[in-house]
Design an enzyme around this catalytic site. Structure first.
Site: not given
Ligand code: IPM
Ligand code: MG
Length: 372
Positions: A142, A189, A221, A245, A249
């Site tokens: 990032y 990884k 993975d 990240d 999700d």
């Molecule tokens: C998160 C979001 C952020 C990230 C974005 C909005 C920059 O997806 O906080 O998980 O990738 O960190």
């Molecule tokens: Mg995110």
């Protein structure tokens, strides 16, 4: 306790869900006799619209002065579909994380017993899920050098980590594991990436000073598969920025809605609390967004300041809303409740959490008190 809390509603559904979290914090203030001073500032696409900057200087200053930041959401489709955009809303959040030194992002993943049927996964797979992701937040790909060739046909993002960056979050993750179920899984990884091999080396060494914590390693993975196959095997997952990240999700699917997952981002001198979901622009202004992730982020804020009883009152009020079916359409497409009603219900129950009173179910949804 006196706390200065900076409110950064941001984009999309951010303002709607954040104001529900504020209602709950005000309920805590009232019931537990605290003084929270809220101050709001723009961030993200809304800040670009007004100032040209996704993180205006004044917003950053407010965050520096505050004891904690409560964040809504960030992102706007008009930038997502424009690869040439020079400024992006997300840069505001990334800069804020970096400037405040928020190197550890903590994302708890738990299934609410009342929502077992909401998950697309089988009950027997998700039952007992209770883990926390420790995601590194201010390093890695990032923040590494970004390059694009002059002719725009070749691009790269550097993934770099130092021993210092790894060890400071690793210590926090080991401490968390020690206080939980004494298991820490490093996700990396290391079969391919040099940076992952450094993570393994540093984390294995630090692990020696936490003998009570069982440490294991998983390639990312495989981890992505294990989270869905057998989520209850995890206790604390420690991982770098981008893997965290993606995996967080993915993990949000287990509980049935990403609208339930909260997070805390902490550093040595600052703390920020935000739902893990994004700005959900399609839902903006429709009063349908789930405020629970934002409200649970406020609960994490309270815990950060050792206000455990207060945080528990918020969590119990959330559980009550879920049990009583006072939920937004992501959890029940036929619900009659919207964002503000669910938030109001939870806040009311925080106020009344002191009293062991019975609910008057008939009043749910009528805007009347549900306490009899
Ligand atoms: C998160 C979001 C952020 C990230 C974005 C909005 C920059 O997806 O906080 O998980 O990738 O960190
Ligand atoms: Mg995110």
């Amino acid at each position: 306790m006196k706390l200065k809390i900076a409110l950064l509603p941001g984009d999309g559904i951010g303002p709607e869900v954040l104001s529900q979290a504020v209602k709950c914090l005000e309920a805590v203030e009232e019931s537990f006799n605290h003084q929270f001073a809220f101050k709001e500032a723009p961030v993200g696409a809304v800040a670009i619209d007004v100032t040209g900057d996704p993180l205006p200087e004044q917003t950053l200053e407010l965050c520096h002065e505050a004891d904690a930041v409560l964040f809504g959401a960030i992102g706007d489709p008009k930038y997502d579909n424009d690869p040439k955009a020079k400024v992006r809303p997300e840069q505001g959040l990334l800069k804020l994380r970096k400037e405040l030194g928020l190197y550890t992002n903590i994302r708890p993943v738990k299934v609410f017993p009342t929502l077992m049927d909401q998950s697309p996964l089988k009950k027997e797979i998700i039952s007992g899920t209770d883990f926390t992701i420790y995601r590194e937040l201010t390093g890695g790909i990032y923040f590494g050098e970004k390059r694009i060739s002059d002719d725009g046909t070749v691009a790269s993002d550097l993934c770099e980590y130092s021993e210092k960056e790894i060890s400071r979050i690793a210590h926090l993750a080991f401490k968390a594991a020690k206080n939980r179920n004494q298991k820490l899984t490093l996700v990396d990884k290391a079969n391919v990436l040099e940076s992952s091999r450094l993570w393994r080396k540093v984390v294995a060494k630090i692990g020696e000073s936490y003998p009570e914590v069982a440490l294991d390693f998983l390639f990312v993975d495989n981890a992505a598969m294990q989270i869905i196959l057998n989520p209850s095997q995890f206790d604390v997952i420690l991982t770098e920025n981008m893997f965290g990240d993606i995996l967080s999700d993915e993990a949000s699917v287990i509980g049935g809605s990403i609208g339930l997952l909260a997070s805390a981002s902490v550093g040595d001198a600052a703390a920020l609390f935000e739902p893990i979901h994004g700005s959900f622009p399609q839902a903006k202004g429709k009063n349908i967004a789930n405020p629970v992730a934002s409200i649970l982020s406020a609960a994490m804020l309270l815990e950060h300041f050792q206000l455990f009883e207060e945080a528990m009152a918020v969590r119990e009020a959330v559980s009550k809303a879920l049990e009583k079916g006072v939920v937004t359409p992501d959890l029940n497409p036929n619900t009659k409740y919207g964002t503000s009603h669910v938030g109001g219900f939870i806040a009311d129950n925080v106020v009344d959490s002191h009293d062991d009173l019975n609910m008057n179910d008939e009043n749910i949804g009528l805007g009347k008190s549900t306490i009899i």
